[in-house]
Design a protein around this motif. Structure first.
Motif, PDB file in Angstrom:
ATOM      1  N   GLU A   9       0.870  -1.169   0.000  1.00  0.00           N
ATOM      2  CA  GLU A   9       0.000   0.000   0.000  1.00  0.00           C
ATOM      3  C   GLU A   9       0.910   1.222   0.000  1.00  0.00           C
ATOM      4  O   GLU A   9       1.680   1.410   0.945  1.00  0.00           O
ATOM      5  N   PRO A  10       0.856   2.068  -1.037  1.00  0.00           N
ATOM      6  CA  PRO A  10       1.803   3.179  -1.118  1.00  0.00           C
ATOM      7  C   PRO A  10       1.685   4.178   0.025  1.00  0.00           C
ATOM      8  O   PRO A  10       2.664   4.856   0.335  1.00  0.00           O
ATOM      9  N   GLU A  11       0.509   4.232   0.695  1.00  0.00           N
ATOM     10  CA  GLU A  11       0.380   5.129   1.842  1.00  0.00           C
ATOM     11  C   GLU A  11       1.180   4.594   3.027  1.00  0.00           C
ATOM     12  O   GLU A  11       1.584   5.346   3.899  1.00  0.00           O
ATOM     13  N   GLU A  12       1.392   3.282   3.058  1.00  0.00           N
ATOM     14  CA  GLU A  12       2.135   2.661   4.155  1.00  0.00           C
ATOM     15  C   GLU A  12       3.625   2.546   3.808  1.00  0.00           C
ATOM     16  O   GLU A  12       4.486   2.833   4.627  1.00  0.00           O
ATOM     17  N   ALA A  55      -0.412  -1.199  -4.617  1.00  0.00           N
ATOM     18  CA  ALA A  55      -1.732  -1.814  -4.698  1.00  0.00           C
ATOM     19  C   ALA A  55      -2.867  -0.830  -4.472  1.00  0.00           C
ATOM     20  O   ALA A  55      -3.958  -1.019  -4.972  1.00  0.00           O
ATOM     21  N   GLY A  56      -2.629   0.199  -3.712  1.00  0.00           N
ATOM     22  CA  GLY A  56      -3.708   1.113  -3.381  1.00  0.00           C
ATOM     23  C   GLY A  56      -3.817   2.251  -4.369  1.00  0.00           C
ATOM     24  O   GLY A  56      -3.092   2.328  -5.357  1.00  0.00           O
ATOM     25  N   GLY A  57      -4.743   3.128  -4.092  1.00  0.00           N
ATOM     26  CA  GLY A  57      -4.917   4.309  -4.925  1.00  0.00           C
ATOM     27  C   GLY A  57      -5.812   4.051  -6.115  1.00  0.00           C
ATOM     28  O   GLY A  57      -6.338   2.967  -6.305  1.00  0.00           O
ATOM     29  N   LYS A  58      -5.946   5.080  -6.926  1.00  0.00           N
ATOM     30  CA  LYS A  58      -6.838   5.005  -8.080  1.00  0.00           C
ATOM     31  C   LYS A  58      -6.273   4.144  -9.200  1.00  0.00           C
ATOM     32  O   LYS A  58      -7.013   3.586  -9.987  1.00  0.00           O
ATOM     33  N   GLN A  59      -4.937   4.096  -9.289  1.00  0.00           N
ATOM     34  CA  GLN A  59      -4.334   3.369 -10.405  1.00  0.00           C
ATOM     35  C   GLN A  59      -3.202   2.471  -9.901  1.00  0.00           C
ATOM     36  O   GLN A  59      -2.050   2.870  -9.859  1.00  0.00           O
ATOM     37  N   PRO A  60      -3.519   1.225  -9.504  1.00  0.00           N
ATOM     38  CA  PRO A  60      -2.478   0.321  -9.045  1.00  0.00           C
ATOM     39  C   PRO A  60      -1.514  -0.023 -10.188  1.00  0.00           C
ATOM     40  O   PRO A  60      -1.889   0.022 -11.360  1.00  0.00           O
ATOM     41  N   GLY A  61      -0.275  -0.372  -9.818  1.00  0.00           N
ATOM     42  CA  GLY A  61       0.680  -0.764 -10.839  1.00  0.00           C
ATOM     43  C   GLY A  61       2.080  -0.967 -10.294  1.00  0.00           C
ATOM     44  O   GLY A  61       2.358  -0.734  -9.121  1.00  0.00           O
ATOM     45  N   VAL A  62       2.962  -1.391 -11.184  1.00  0.00           N
ATOM     46  CA  VAL A  62       4.372  -1.617 -10.854  1.00  0.00           C
ATOM     47  C   VAL A  62       5.068  -0.265 -10.756  1.00  0.00           C
ATOM     48  O   VAL A  62       4.950   0.574 -11.649  1.00  0.00           O
ATOM     49  N   ALA A  63       5.809  -0.071  -9.652  1.00  0.00           N
ATOM     50  CA  ALA A  63       6.485   1.198  -9.404  1.00  0.00           C
ATOM     51  C   ALA A  63       8.003   1.062  -9.314  1.00  0.00           C
ATOM     52  O   ALA A  63       8.704   2.063  -9.317  1.00  0.00           O
ATOM     53  N   GLN A  99       8.436 -13.240   7.298  1.00  0.00           N
ATOM     54  CA  GLN A  99       8.739 -12.130   6.399  1.00  0.00           C
ATOM     55  C   GLN A  99      10.127 -12.349   5.831  1.00  0.00           C
ATOM     56  O   GLN A  99      10.899 -13.152   6.342  1.00  0.00           O
ATOM     57  N   VAL A 100      10.418 -11.652   4.739  1.00  0.00           N
ATOM     58  CA  VAL A 100      11.765 -11.578   4.179  1.00  0.00           C
ATOM     59  C   VAL A 100      12.119 -10.101   4.100  1.00  0.00           C
ATOM     60  O   VAL A 100      11.243  -9.243   4.144  1.00  0.00           O
ATOM     61  N   ASP A 101      13.391  -9.820   3.993  1.00  0.00           N
ATOM     62  CA  ASP A 101      13.824  -8.451   3.752  1.00  0.00           C
ATOM     63  C   ASP A 101      13.968  -8.246   2.259  1.00  0.00           C
ATOM     64  O   ASP A 101      14.403  -9.156   1.536  1.00  0.00           O
ATOM     65  N   VAL A 102      13.603  -7.047   1.797  1.00  0.00           N
ATOM     66  CA  VAL A 102      13.811  -6.676   0.401  1.00  0.00           C
ATOM     67  C   VAL A 102      14.636  -5.398   0.348  1.00  0.00           C
ATOM     68  O   VAL A 102      14.551  -4.557   1.239  1.00  0.00           O
ATOM     69  N   ARG A 103      15.441  -5.295  -0.704  1.00  0.00           N
ATOM     70  CA  ARG A 103      16.325  -4.142  -0.901  1.00  0.00           C
ATOM     71  C   ARG A 103      15.934  -3.430  -2.194  1.00  0.00           C
ATOM     72  O   ARG A 103      15.716  -4.054  -3.230  1.00  0.00           O
ATOM     73  N   PHE A 104      15.876  -2.116  -2.098  1.00  0.00           N
ATOM     74  CA  PHE A 104      15.583  -1.258  -3.245  1.00  0.00           C
ATOM     75  C   PHE A 104      16.652  -1.442  -4.328  1.00  0.00           C
ATOM     76  O   PHE A 104      17.843  -1.440  -4.034  1.00  0.00           O
ATOM     77  N   LEU A 105      16.217  -1.602  -5.563  1.00  0.00           N
ATOM     78  CA  LEU A 105      17.138  -1.608  -6.699  1.00  0.00           C
ATOM     79  C   LEU A 105      16.894  -0.420  -7.614  1.00  0.00           C
ATOM     80  O   LEU A 105      17.833   0.253  -8.005  1.00  0.00           O
ATOM     81  N   LYS A 106      15.599  -0.177  -7.930  1.00  0.00           N
ATOM     82  CA  LYS A 106      15.325   0.881  -8.907  1.00  0.00           C
ATOM     83  C   LYS A 106      13.863   1.290  -8.862  1.00  0.00           C
ATOM     84  O   LYS A 106      12.980   0.444  -8.773  1.00  0.00           O
ATOM     85  N   GLN A 107      13.642   2.599  -8.943  1.00  0.00           N
ATOM     86  CA  GLN A 107      12.292   3.094  -9.187  1.00  0.00           C
ATOM     87  C   GLN A 107      12.156   3.178 -10.696  1.00  0.00           C
ATOM     88  O   GLN A 107      13.018   3.726 -11.379  1.00  0.00           O
ATOM     89  N   THR A 108      11.092   2.595 -11.214  1.00  0.00           N
ATOM     90  CA  THR A 108      10.888   2.566 -12.657  1.00  0.00           C
ATOM     91  C   THR A 108       9.796   3.560 -13.036  1.00  0.00           C
ATOM     92  O   THR A 108       9.141   4.135 -12.163  1.00  0.00           O
ATOM     93  N   ARG A 109       9.589   3.714 -14.316  1.00  0.00           N
ATOM     94  CA  ARG A 109       8.389   4.443 -14.714  1.00  0.00           C
ATOM     95  C   ARG A 109       7.211   3.603 -14.251  1.00  0.00           C
ATOM     96  O   ARG A 109       7.346   2.404 -14.008  1.00  0.00           O
ATOM     97  N   TYR A 110       6.060   4.207 -14.098  1.00  0.00           N
ATOM     98  CA  TYR A 110       4.898   3.516 -13.555  1.00  0.00           C
ATOM     99  C   TYR A 110       4.232   2.696 -14.642  1.00  0.00           C
ATOM    100  O   TYR A 110       3.975   3.199 -15.742  1.00  0.00           O
ATOM    101  N   LEU A 111       3.961   1.444 -14.363  1.00  0.00           N
ATOM    102  CA  LEU A 111       3.254   0.564 -15.292  1.00  0.00           C
ATOM    103  C   LEU A 111       1.940   0.174 -14.633  1.00  0.00           C
ATOM    104  O   LEU A 111       1.907  -0.623 -13.696  1.00  0.00           O
ATOM    105  N   SER A 112       0.853   0.769 -15.104  1.00  0.00           N
ATOM    106  CA  SER A 112      -0.446   0.573 -14.460  1.00  0.00           C
ATOM    107  C   SER A 112      -0.990  -0.832 -14.700  1.00  0.00           C
ATOM    108  O   SER A 112      -0.641  -1.508 -15.686  1.00  0.00           O
ATOM    109  N   LEU A 113      -1.860  -1.234 -13.800  1.00  0.00           N
ATOM    110  CA  LEU A 113      -2.549  -2.512 -13.949  1.00  0.00           C
ATOM    111  C   LEU A 113      -3.324  -2.543 -15.270  1.00  0.00           C
ATOM    112  O   LEU A 113      -3.320  -3.565 -15.966  1.00  0.00           O
ATOM    113  N   ASN A 114      -3.963  -1.433 -15.618  1.00  0.00           N
ATOM    114  CA  ASN A 114      -4.707  -1.390 -16.876  1.00  0.00           C
ATOM    115  C   ASN A 114      -3.797  -1.627 -18.076  1.00  0.00           C
ATOM    116  O   ASN A 114      -4.147  -2.371 -18.998  1.00  0.00           O
TER     117      ASN A 114
END
Length: 155
Positions: A9-12, A55-63, A99-114
């Motif tokens: 959830e991007p707010e979290e 997952a949240g918001g008006k337009q979910p997608g890969v970030a 749980q597992v730990d995850v490490r940031f690699l890259k912020q990509t352009r947004y790819l919406s679910l649609n």
């Protein structure tokens, strides 16, 4: 190496939040679905690549893209009565949730679910299956390559 999609959830916790953390690493806490837990516990390995999905918001997608950087271990939020993820039936000597730990690699352009639904090369991707609500799903290598191409990234 395996590939995964993990929903947040991007707010979290959004991809930018993860990138801003000093270690750029976070425990993937709060998973309360047995199948998603089993993916982390039984199949995820250090170095696996992950699509970070808002997952949240008006337009979910890969970030963005992250990687698994730890093995599975007990999620401490299950033992914390002040946490929304508290599970009174889980005990430290027999934890239910991992749980597992995850490490940031890259912020990509947004790819919406649609946009993903419109891509014929993603047909059969678990995320797009009717009724799928899992917060963690495996991603087939062919789907990973297709998503990377849609993002303009190298696989």
């Amino acid at each position: 190496m395996r590939y995964w999609l993990m929903k947040a959830e991007p707010e979290e916790l959004g991809i930018a939040d993860l990138a801003a953390l000093p270690s750029q690493t976070v425990g993937w806490y709060g998973v309360r679905n047995y199948q998603a837990r089993n993916f982390m516990r039984d199949q995820m390995q250090i170095g696996d690549r992950v699509l970070f999905y808002h997952a949240g918001g008006k337009q979910p997608g890969v970030a963005g893209i992250v990687e698994v950087c730890s093995g599975a271990y007990p999620d401490p939020t299950q033992f914390d009565p002040s946490s929304p993820y508290y599970d009174p039936k889980s005990k430290p000597e027999a934890p239910r949730w991992q749980q597992v730990d995850v490490r940031f690699l890259k912020q990509t352009r947004y790819l919406s679910l649609n946009a993903m639904r419109e891509a014929p090369e993603l047909e059969g991707m678990l995320l797009l299956a009717r009724g799928n609500r899992l917060s963690i799903t495996p991603v087939e290598p062919s789907h990973w390559r297709a998503v990377m191409a849609l993002l303009g990234e190298t696989a």
